[in-house]
Design a protein around this motif. Structure first.
Motif, short mmCIF file in Angstrom:
data_model
loop_
_atom_site.label_atom_id
_atom_site.label_comp_id
_atom_site.label_asym_id
_atom_site.label_seq_id
_atom_site.Cartn_x
_atom_site.Cartn_y
_atom_site.Cartn_z
N THR A 12 -28.35 -66.96 19.56
CA THR A 12 -29.16 -65.84 20.05
C THR A 12 -28.30 -64.62 20.38
O THR A 12 -28.82 -63.63 20.87
CB THR A 12 -29.93 -66.24 21.31
OG1 THR A 12 -29.00 -66.70 22.28
CG2 THR A 12 -30.93 -67.33 21.02
N THR A 15 -29.44 -61.28 18.95
CA THR A 15 -30.80 -60.80 19.22
C THR A 15 -30.89 -60.21 20.61
O THR A 15 -30.47 -60.85 21.58
CB THR A 15 -31.81 -61.95 19.12
OG1 THR A 15 -31.34 -62.90 18.19
CG2 THR A 15 -33.17 -61.45 18.70
N ALA A 16 -31.43 -59.02 20.69
CA ALA A 16 -31.62 -58.41 22.00
C ALA A 16 -33.01 -58.75 22.50
O ALA A 16 -33.91 -59.09 21.72
CB ALA A 16 -31.44 -56.90 21.92
N ARG A 17 -33.18 -58.70 23.80
CA ARG A 17 -34.49 -58.86 24.40
C ARG A 17 -35.41 -57.75 23.90
O ARG A 17 -34.93 -56.67 23.54
CB ARG A 17 -34.34 -58.70 25.90
CG ARG A 17 -35.08 -59.74 26.67
CD ARG A 17 -34.78 -59.60 28.13
NE ARG A 17 -35.69 -60.47 28.85
CZ ARG A 17 -35.92 -60.41 30.13
NH1 ARG A 17 -35.30 -59.53 30.86
NH2 ARG A 17 -36.77 -61.23 30.70
N VAL A 18 -36.71 -57.99 23.88
CA VAL A 18 -37.63 -56.92 23.50
C VAL A 18 -37.54 -55.84 24.59
O VAL A 18 -37.78 -56.13 25.76
CB VAL A 18 -39.07 -57.44 23.39
CG1 VAL A 18 -40.01 -56.33 22.97
CG2 VAL A 18 -39.15 -58.60 22.42
N ARG A 22 -40.78 -50.81 24.47
CA ARG A 22 -41.48 -51.26 23.27
C ARG A 22 -42.71 -52.07 23.67
O ARG A 22 -43.79 -51.93 23.07
CB ARG A 22 -40.54 -52.08 22.42
CG ARG A 22 -40.94 -51.97 20.96
CD ARG A 22 -40.24 -52.87 20.12
NE ARG A 22 -39.10 -52.98 19.67
CZ ARG A 22 -38.10 -53.92 19.56
NH1 ARG A 22 -37.93 -54.69 19.87
NH2 ARG A 22 -37.16 -54.14 19.07
N LEU A 107 -44.68 -64.13 22.06
CA LEU A 107 -43.76 -63.09 21.57
C LEU A 107 -42.92 -62.53 22.71
O LEU A 107 -41.82 -62.03 22.49
CB LEU A 107 -44.55 -61.97 20.88
CG LEU A 107 -45.19 -62.35 19.54
CD1 LEU A 107 -45.91 -61.17 18.93
CD2 LEU A 107 -44.15 -62.88 18.57
N LEU B 68 -35.18 -67.61 25.06
CA LEU B 68 -34.92 -67.00 23.75
C LEU B 68 -35.19 -65.51 23.84
O LEU B 68 -36.28 -65.10 24.23
CB LEU B 68 -35.82 -67.62 22.68
CG LEU B 68 -35.53 -69.05 22.25
CD1 LEU B 68 -36.66 -69.54 21.34
CD2 LEU B 68 -34.21 -69.14 21.53
N PRO B 69 -34.22 -64.67 23.49
CA PRO B 69 -34.52 -63.24 23.45
C PRO B 69 -35.33 -62.94 22.19
O PRO B 69 -35.03 -63.47 21.13
CB PRO B 69 -33.13 -62.59 23.39
CG PRO B 69 -32.22 -63.63 22.84
CD PRO B 69 -32.84 -64.98 23.09
N ASN B 70 -36.33 -62.12 22.32
CA ASN B 70 -37.20 -61.79 21.19
C ASN B 70 -37.55 -63.03 20.38
O ASN B 70 -37.20 -63.16 19.21
CB ASN B 70 -36.50 -60.75 20.29
CG ASN B 70 -37.51 -59.95 19.48
OD1 ASN B 70 -38.68 -60.31 19.41
ND2 ASN B 70 -37.06 -58.88 18.87
N PRO B 71 -38.26 -63.98 20.99
CA PRO B 71 -38.44 -65.30 20.37
C PRO B 71 -39.12 -65.27 19.00
O PRO B 71 -38.89 -66.17 18.19
CB PRO B 71 -39.30 -66.06 21.39
CG PRO B 71 -39.82 -65.04 22.33
CD PRO B 71 -38.88 -63.89 22.31
N GLY B 72 -39.90 -64.24 18.74
CA GLY B 72 -40.56 -64.15 17.44
C GLY B 72 -39.58 -64.08 16.29
O GLY B 72 -39.90 -64.44 15.15
N ARG B 73 -38.34 -63.66 16.57
CA ARG B 73 -37.32 -63.59 15.52
C ARG B 73 -36.67 -64.94 15.27
O ARG B 73 -35.91 -65.09 14.32
CB ARG B 73 -36.23 -62.58 15.90
CG ARG B 73 -36.74 -61.17 16.16
CD ARG B 73 -37.29 -60.54 14.89
NE ARG B 73 -36.27 -60.32 13.89
CZ ARG B 73 -35.56 -59.20 13.79
NH1 ARG B 73 -35.76 -58.22 14.63
NH2 ARG B 73 -34.66 -59.05 12.84
N HIS B 74 -36.95 -65.90 16.13
CA HIS B 74 -36.30 -67.21 15.99
C HIS B 74 -37.30 -68.34 15.74
O HIS B 74 -37.01 -69.29 15.04
CB HIS B 74 -35.49 -67.54 17.24
CG HIS B 74 -34.36 -66.60 17.48
ND1 HIS B 74 -33.27 -66.55 16.66
CD2 HIS B 74 -34.16 -65.64 18.42
CE1 HIS B 74 -32.43 -65.62 17.09
NE2 HIS B 74 -32.95 -65.06 18.16
N MET B 101 -41.68 -57.21 17.79
CA MET B 101 -40.40 -57.80 17.39
C MET B 101 -39.40 -56.76 16.92
O MET B 101 -38.24 -57.09 16.65
CB MET B 101 -40.65 -58.80 16.24
CG MET B 101 -41.40 -60.04 16.65
SD MET B 101 -41.51 -61.15 15.25
CE MET B 101 -43.24 -61.53 15.22
#
Lengths: 276, 315
Positions: A12, A15-18, A22, A107, B68-74, B101
């Motif tokens: 992870t 990947t950044a947090r949303v 946004r 999400l 999970l950060p931005n779980p939709g990507r994983h 996302m």
């Protein structure tokens, strides 16, 4: 999924947090992309325009009848106070009634962030609507002055404007909190209107007129009664009052009862509840 | 990739998920199979953090879903294709998710094309979608963020046979590229065709797991369908050898491997016109393992007679 070699863990780090903004922009879009949200805003806008037209008509037809800036701003906040809280309720309850909460909260698993994003979105929308109403009000003022051939002074002091804005936001928050508490559209709307409109207008006003104890008690449990001394310098009966400690206490208790309480209980319900 | 350790969910006195542990491997499609109400959906909601587990832990790729950060990507999730705002168009639903996302709008068009939703269909509101279209949209939604893991609850529900085949190819391809797929179903045939691994669950407990071969071997029940010129005589022959044969269709069904039945025929000089392993072994296994959890009484069981209430009033 760029590699075909099986990996048993998810990396992870890339990947950044949303970002919160946004989330706000998504919630903003959700308010407007359904028929319900669209028509609610359209009706609010239409009512503001109707206020505009009616005020001018009344002024034009009645010789010598003039309206003050204070009156105009009060007229224009009526449609807002009627419909904005419904938007605040729907942004929460529609997720449950439509069951889209399952997608929303997968999400973004932090339910608190989603709720705060919803609150931010509906606050921005409320502020924009209030600005729109004020612009229409100012325009009305100018046109009325022209009709009456009078001085178009828009003599609202900053305190009055601030109170109008704050009250709109308080009622919006009240709707939001009630919605989070009930998570059901009809129940939330009903409770909101009973508590914010029906009781003060139909019940409290009568009680206050008849009983002394009601005059003392009701400001503790009703926001409008509690806030009026600060907003207008008079109580609900029109008697001038000097605001003191008791009045501050009344604002605090009524706000705890209808705004802070529902929001705290409602948020904890949303954070804990099982979504299915 | 998906790992459950002793996951338990208790509602009051009812245990919906009872000490469930399993692991889904990358590059494989894992089928999660069980009758209605067996706890499949609850277990899946626990995996993605919508339902808190009473006990145990579920992780995806080593993480709690919440972390999970931005779980939709994983992780691509499809729990209920109908659980979307009915007043939004298909395209709008995907656009909202893509925006959350942080994906470009072009990704929405790619996914619509991938799942075969026409532009005109994407413009319709969800309330006008058939169940099959909703499933396609839900799959597009799950695949949007190009995730490493897919968690799909009854994805084939409502798809026509062509749709089921399409989904099978899609998920196989996805797994072949290294993805992890967990899909649930109450229909054995569906899962049997798609899944490399199967987890059978009944009344909240795992009753069996493994691939098709392992499951059948573990069950130890191998049946054979055989037709002889003289079935009655052959039944007697089988009986002498301790094999039970029951008439079925034109022939017999024997609870024994085909080789034993063939040997019996060869040694007694019986003429056979058909000899094959009974199919649907997995279905039998499934029904046996979950028998106590089935809602239906076996076909042929008598329907209990309605007892007229002689005394009036509510009982």
């Amino acid at each position: 999924m760029t590699t075909a070699t099986p990996v048993r863990s998810i990396d992870t780090s890339g990947t950044a947090r949303v970002p919160f903004l946004r989330l706000v922009s998504v919630e903003w879009r959700k308010m407007l992309d359904t028929r319900g949200g669209f028509w609610l805003l359209a009706v609010t806008g239409a009512l503001v325009v109707l206020c505009f037209a009616l005020t001018i008509l009344v002024v034009a037809l009645n010789d010598g009848f003039s309206v003050s800036a204070g009156m105009i701003s009060e007229i224009f906040t009526i449609p807002l106070s009627l419909l904005l809280p419904v938007l605040a309720i729907l942004i929460v309850t529609s997720e449950w009634s439509q069951r889209s909460h399952m997608v929303t909260f997968t999400l973004e698993p932090s339910r608190m962030r989603v709720m705060l994003a919803k609150l931010a979105a509906v606050t921005v929308l409320s502020l924009l609507t209030i600005v729109f109403a004020f612009v229409m009000g100012a325009l009305t003022n100018v046109i009325c002055a022209a009709i009456l051939d009078a001085n178009a002074s828009w003599n609202l002091d900053a305190g009055e404007i601030a109170w109008l804005v704050v009250l709109q936001l308080i009622y919006m928050l009240m709707g939001f909190g009630i919605a989070a508490l009930f998570l059901n559209t009809p129940a939330s709307i009903a409770v909101y209107y009973v508590a914010s409109l029906l009781l003060p207008l139909m019940v409290y006003s009568i009680l206050v007129a008849i009983f002394d104890w009601a005059r003392e008690l009701i400001p503790f449990i009703d926001i409008t009664y509690a806030v009026t001394p600060f907003q207008q310098g008079t109580d609900m009966m029109g008697q001038p009052v000097d605001t003191g400690v008791v009045d501050v206490l009344r604002v605090i208790t009524s706000m705890l009862l209808w705004v802070v309480g529902p929001i705290v209980l409602g948020f904890s319900r949303v954070l804990r509840s099982e979504l299915k | 990739m998906i790992k459950l350790e002793g996951v338990t969910k208790v509602y009051g006195g009812f245990t919906a998920v009872d000490d469930v542990s399993f692991e889904c491997q990358p590059g494989r499609v894992t089928g999660f199979l069980g009758p209605n109400g067996a706890g499949k959906s609850t277990a899946m909601r626990i995996m993605v953090g919508l339902t808190p587990a009473t006990r145990g832990r579920a992780t995806i790729g080593g993480h709690d879903y919440h972390d999970l950060p931005n779980p939709g990507r994983h992780v691509g999730v499809l729990l209920d294709a109908s659980a979307q705002h009915a007043g939004r168009t298909g395209r709008e639903i995907l656009s909202l998710a893509a925006r959350t996302m942080g994906l470009p709008a072009s990704r929405v068009d790619e996914m619509l094309a991938l799942v075969g939703l026409q532009p005109s269909e994407a413009k319709r509101r969800l309330r006008n979608y058939s169940l099959g279209m909703k499933q396609r949209l839900g799959l597009a939604h799950a695949l949007l963020g190009d995730p490493e893991v897919l968690i799909l609850d009854e994805p084939a529900n409502g798809l026509d046979p062509a749709g089921i085949r399409w989904m099978r190819d899609l998920l196989k391809g996805y797994a072949d590229r290294g993805g992890t797929v967990l899909l649930s179903s109450h229909l054995l045939n569906e899962v049997e065709l798609i899944a490399d691994e199967m987890i059978l669950i009944g009344r909240g407990r795992i009753v069996a797991q493994g691939n098709k071969k392992q499951l059948l071997a573990g069950a130890g029940t191998q049946a054979t369908l055989v037709t002889a010129l003289d079935n009655d005589a052959f039944t007697t022959v089988l009986k002498e050898r301790g094999l039970v044969a029951v008439p079925m269709g034109e022939g017999l069904r024997v609870e024994a491997p085909a080789v034993e039945v063939g040997r019996a025929a060869a040694e007694t000089g019986t003429v056979l016109v058909d000899l094959r392993a009974a199919e649907g072994g997995l279905e039998d296994l499934f029904l046996t393992l979950t028998a106590d959890t089935q809602r239906e009484a076996p076909a042929g069981a008598p329907v209990p007679p309605a007892v007229p209430t002689t005394q009036g009033g509510l009982q």
